[in-house]
Design an enzyme around this catalytic site. Structure first.
Site, PDB file in Angstrom:
ATOM      1  CD  GLU A  63      -1.233  -2.186   0.542  1.00 46.41           C
ATOM      2  OE1 GLU A  63      -0.685  -1.395  -0.101  1.00 46.41           O
ATOM      3  OE2 GLU A  63      -2.193  -3.069   0.154  1.00 46.41           O
ATOM      4  CG  ASP A  64      -5.938  -0.704   0.167  1.00 43.05           C
ATOM      5  OD1 ASP A  64      -6.611   0.461   0.726  1.00 43.05           O
ATOM      6  OD2 ASP A  64      -6.219  -0.876  -1.059  1.00 43.05           O
ATOM      7  CG  HIS A  97       0.219  -3.901  -3.363  1.00 40.82           C
ATOM      8  ND1 HIS A  97       0.259  -3.251  -4.659  1.00 40.82           N
ATOM      9  CD2 HIS A  97       0.775  -3.002  -2.469  1.00 40.82           C
ATOM     10  CE1 HIS A  97       0.708  -2.104  -4.391  1.00 40.82           C
ATOM     11  NE2 HIS A  97       0.925  -1.941  -2.997  1.00 40.82           N
ATOM     12  CB  ILE A 156      -8.155  -5.138  -0.223  1.00 43.80           C
ATOM     13  CG1 ILE A 156      -9.675  -6.116  -0.151  1.00 43.80           C
ATOM     14  CG2 ILE A 156      -8.879  -3.929   0.560  1.00 43.80           C
ATOM     15  CD1 ILE A 156      -9.513  -6.886   1.098  1.00 43.80           C
TER      16      ILE A 156
END
EC number: 3.1.1.2
Length: 73
Positions: free
Chosen positions: A5-6, A66, A68
């Site tokens: 996601e990140d 969601h 980092i």
């Protein structure tokens, strides 16, 4: 396996990766698997992501990372 996601990369080459975001309307490849945080050392010849162990007492079942970010002091 299901993607990240990140990612946040420290000046020393260590990368922290969040994975496992579940969001309404977003296809989930592992809907029953909790989110995860991985560490990758980009200084290695063949870097690989290693799952970090999360402390006991943390509610892993609802972990849905969601984004980092890191703070270096």
């Amino acid at each position: 396996e299901a993607g990240s996601e990140d990612i946040d990369i420290l000046p020393n080459g260590l990368a922290f990766i969040s994975s496992g975001l579940k969001y309404p309307g977003l296809k989930s490849f592992a809907p029953d698997k909790p989110g995860e945080i991985f560490l990758m050392d980009l200084n290695e010849d063949s870097p690989r992501a290693v799952e970090l162990r999360i402390s006991r007492g943390f509610d892993l079942a609802s972990f849905n990372p969601h984004g980092i970010s890191t703070y270096v002091d």
